[in-house]
Design a protein around this motif. Sequence first.
Motif, PDB file in Angstrom:
ATOM      1  N   GLY A 162       0.776  -1.231   0.000  1.00  0.00           N
ATOM      2  CA  GLY A 162       0.000   0.000   0.000  1.00  0.00           C
ATOM      3  C   GLY A 162       0.807   1.280   0.000  1.00  0.00           C
ATOM      4  O   GLY A 162       0.238   2.364   0.167  1.00  0.00           O
ATOM      5  N   TYR A 163       2.113   1.205  -0.210  1.00  0.00           N
ATOM      6  CA  TYR A 163       2.963   2.392  -0.163  1.00  0.00           C
ATOM      7  C   TYR A 163       2.853   3.232  -1.420  1.00  0.00           C
ATOM      8  O   TYR A 163       2.735   2.716  -2.534  1.00  0.00           O
ATOM      9  CB  TYR A 163       4.430   1.993   0.024  1.00  0.00           C
ATOM     10  N   VAL A 164       2.946   4.541  -1.224  1.00  0.00           N
ATOM     11  CA  VAL A 164       3.268   5.444  -2.316  1.00  0.00           C
ATOM     12  C   VAL A 164       4.741   5.791  -2.179  1.00  0.00           C
ATOM     13  O   VAL A 164       5.311   5.752  -1.074  1.00  0.00           O
ATOM     14  CB  VAL A 164       2.399   6.713  -2.280  1.00  0.00           C
ATOM     15  N   SER A 165       5.386   6.113  -3.289  1.00  0.00           N
ATOM     16  CA  SER A 165       6.836   6.297  -3.263  1.00  0.00           C
ATOM     17  C   SER A 165       7.240   7.500  -4.102  1.00  0.00           C
ATOM     18  O   SER A 165       6.618   7.817  -5.122  1.00  0.00           O
ATOM     19  CB  SER A 165       7.544   5.034  -3.761  1.00  0.00           C
ATOM     20  N   ALA A 213       0.631  12.113   0.898  1.00  0.00           N
ATOM     21  CA  ALA A 213       0.534  10.745   1.402  1.00  0.00           C
ATOM     22  C   ALA A 213      -0.265  10.696   2.698  1.00  0.00           C
ATOM     23  O   ALA A 213      -1.105   9.807   2.900  1.00  0.00           O
ATOM     24  CB  ALA A 213       1.932  10.157   1.605  1.00  0.00           C
ATOM     25  N   ARG A 214      -0.041  11.665   3.572  1.00  0.00           N
ATOM     26  CA  ARG A 214      -0.776  11.711   4.834  1.00  0.00           C
ATOM     27  C   ARG A 214      -2.256  11.961   4.599  1.00  0.00           C
ATOM     28  O   ARG A 214      -3.113  11.364   5.256  1.00  0.00           O
ATOM     29  CB  ARG A 214      -0.200  12.797   5.734  1.00  0.00           C
ATOM     30  N   SER A 215      -2.580  12.828   3.653  1.00  0.00           N
ATOM     31  CA  SER A 215      -3.988  13.110   3.373  1.00  0.00           C
ATOM     32  C   SER A 215      -4.700  11.890   2.805  1.00  0.00           C
ATOM     33  O   SER A 215      -5.910  11.730   2.967  1.00  0.00           O
ATOM     34  CB  SER A 215      -4.098  14.284   2.393  1.00  0.00           C
ATOM     35  N   GLN A 216      -3.948  11.001   2.147  1.00  0.00           N
ATOM     36  CA  GLN A 216      -4.510   9.763   1.609  1.00  0.00           C
ATOM     37  C   GLN A 216      -4.501   8.627   2.635  1.00  0.00           C
ATOM     38  O   GLN A 216      -5.060   7.558   2.373  1.00  0.00           O
ATOM     39  CB  GLN A 216      -3.707   9.310   0.387  1.00  0.00           C
ATOM     40  N   ASP A 273       9.842  15.424  12.420  1.00  0.00           N
ATOM     41  CA  ASP A 273       9.519  15.816  13.796  1.00  0.00           C
ATOM     42  C   ASP A 273       8.313  16.750  13.833  1.00  0.00           C
ATOM     43  O   ASP A 273       7.380  16.563  14.634  1.00  0.00           O
ATOM     44  CB  ASP A 273      10.720  16.511  14.436  1.00  0.00           C
ATOM     45  N   ARG A 274       8.322  17.733  12.965  1.00  0.00           N
ATOM     46  CA  ARG A 274       7.272  18.747  12.946  1.00  0.00           C
ATOM     47  C   ARG A 274       5.903  18.153  12.626  1.00  0.00           C
ATOM     48  O   ARG A 274       4.879  18.577  13.170  1.00  0.00           O
ATOM     49  CB  ARG A 274       7.641  19.814  11.914  1.00  0.00           C
ATOM     50  N   GLU A 275       5.894  17.150  11.762  1.00  0.00           N
ATOM     51  CA  GLU A 275       4.646  16.503  11.355  1.00  0.00           C
ATOM     52  C   GLU A 275       4.268  15.337  12.263  1.00  0.00           C
ATOM     53  O   GLU A 275       3.281  14.655  11.999  1.00  0.00           O
ATOM     54  CB  GLU A 275       4.766  16.014   9.906  1.00  0.00           C
ATOM     55  N   GLY A 276       5.030  15.097  13.319  1.00  0.00           N
ATOM     56  CA  GLY A 276       4.729  14.011  14.244  1.00  0.00           C
ATOM     57  C   GLY A 276       4.923  12.638  13.639  1.00  0.00           C
ATOM     58  O   GLY A 276       4.255  11.671  14.038  1.00  0.00           O
ATOM     59  N   LEU A 277       5.867  12.509  12.698  1.00  0.00           N
ATOM     60  CA  LEU A 277       6.070  11.265  11.959  1.00  0.00           C
ATOM     61  C   LEU A 277       7.327  10.498  12.364  1.00  0.00           C
ATOM     62  O   LEU A 277       7.531   9.376  11.910  1.00  0.00           O
ATOM     63  CB  LEU A 277       6.153  11.570  10.455  1.00  0.00           C
ATOM     64  N   ALA A 278       8.160  11.079  13.199  1.00  0.00           N
ATOM     65  CA  ALA A 278       9.451  10.452  13.496  1.00  0.00           C
ATOM     66  C   ALA A 278       9.300   9.064  14.099  1.00  0.00           C
ATOM     67  O   ALA A 278      10.043   8.135  13.752  1.00  0.00           O
ATOM     68  CB  ALA A 278      10.277  11.345  14.425  1.00  0.00           C
ATOM     69  N   GLU A 279       8.329   8.891  15.006  1.00  0.00           N
ATOM     70  CA  GLU A 279       8.155   7.603  15.669  1.00  0.00           C
ATOM     71  C   GLU A 279       7.663   6.529  14.701  1.00  0.00           C
ATOM     72  O   GLU A 279       7.831   5.332  14.950  1.00  0.00           O
ATOM     73  CB  GLU A 279       7.165   7.731  16.829  1.00  0.00           C
ATOM     74  N   ASP A 280       7.051   6.927  13.613  1.00  0.00           N
ATOM     75  CA  ASP A 280       6.439   5.995  12.678  1.00  0.00           C
ATOM     76  C   ASP A 280       7.219   5.895  11.373  1.00  0.00           C
ATOM     77  O   ASP A 280       6.686   5.428  10.365  1.00  0.00           O
ATOM     78  CB  ASP A 280       5.005   6.422  12.358  1.00  0.00           C
TER      79      ASP A 280
END
Length: 452
Positions: A162-165, A213-216, A273-280
Amino acid sequence: MDPSRLVSAFAAVLLLLLAAPVAGPADARAAAPDEDGGGGGGTGEPSPPNVVLIISDDHGWADYGFMGHPTVRTPNLDRLASESLTFRRGYVPSSLCCPSLASIITGLFPHQHKITSNDPPQPAGMPNRAFYSSDLFARGREAMNRHLEAVPTLPRLLADRGYVSLQTGKWWQGDFSRGGFSEGMTRGQRHGDEGLAIGRSTMEPIEEFISDARSQGRPFFVWYAPMMPHSPHTPPDRLLDHYRDLAPLPVARYWAMIEWFDETCGQLLDLLDREGLAEDTIVLYVADNGWTQDPDGPGFVRSKRSPYDTGLRTPILVRWPGRVAPREADELAMSIDLAPTILSAVGLEPTAEMPGVDLLDADAVAGRSAIFGACYEHTAIDLDDPAANLRERWGIDGDWKLILPTPLSDLEAPELYDLAADPGETRNLAGEHPDRVEEMRTMIDRWWDPSA
């Protein structure tokens, strides 16, 4: 997203100018993730992590603060290393960027994917400018593109999950779609055309892609391979000023290019970090090949196309907060390990043809005592026969390194080095240890024998 409108003018000019410590290494993974995987929105089903792959270009293996360089400033990569599983003894299988990048994206050795050289065969005496604009060159590059399409790539495999690249930066194999990317910057020219603006003039394509990608609600894979610190060495004066008085100007420019590249890595890490994505998000780093700057001029010594560590060695970093415990690893690692590492982390099986190991599987890493690779002609002789382009094969077993030349090599005989005692590979010990040479020759032949 249409990066061409932003950067086509830049690209034209550029083309013309040419992992806290843990108790032990038994398991690279830290505590298991929460039930929702940190990015599953509380559904109870783990979601696959995002993947960001950072690749620097023409970057010497020791030219980082965390690798001990006394002068070069790399605070962002130093931070990344402190948060990563850091393999200080990483290697690429081949020291030319085109085959090296093809090995990263496929997890295969060059003799497996058959992209061994930077360019297709060029008639003797034909000037580069005429060759690069000829139908002969276009047909040769198309043959190389088809070799890549004949094997699985990370973007194509990740799409099954399911990834977009997104492709940005250095990319040799035609339009980005030829590698299986769903989006990209490169349209098909040598090196990467419009993709080469990434880092040097903009980071917006990555920012826009991640937002989309986040909006999808889709996991994403970012290929960030800026042509940095690769020449042209044109750093901003504000960075060059850090080094002007510390080294000859060509060296100062190269060092400033490294700091510029490091700044862009910081922008990318700050975005996560700003988008809260670092942990994921799994962030991985490697250089495509090494570089040794010549203090007396703009060239390089024992670098690209070289079987020495100056061309082949690179640190390899894997950061996955809460999942991978940061530590420095002494084991050998290779860029062909990145694909199986990524695939395993997202819940996919590496293909049977991938010879690398999952770098997060400590037993697998510890169980591999030797690694191998080969160096080839810059301009291919035969696009379908890797052996025809072979200059040297090499192997590392513990601290011993053996280089086996072919008639195409500048070397006249095997060279054996003790990398622990002689990291600069200045003392050839082949004459003193003939039994070791033959033992390692057998190992290398067992890995790949071009006469078989």
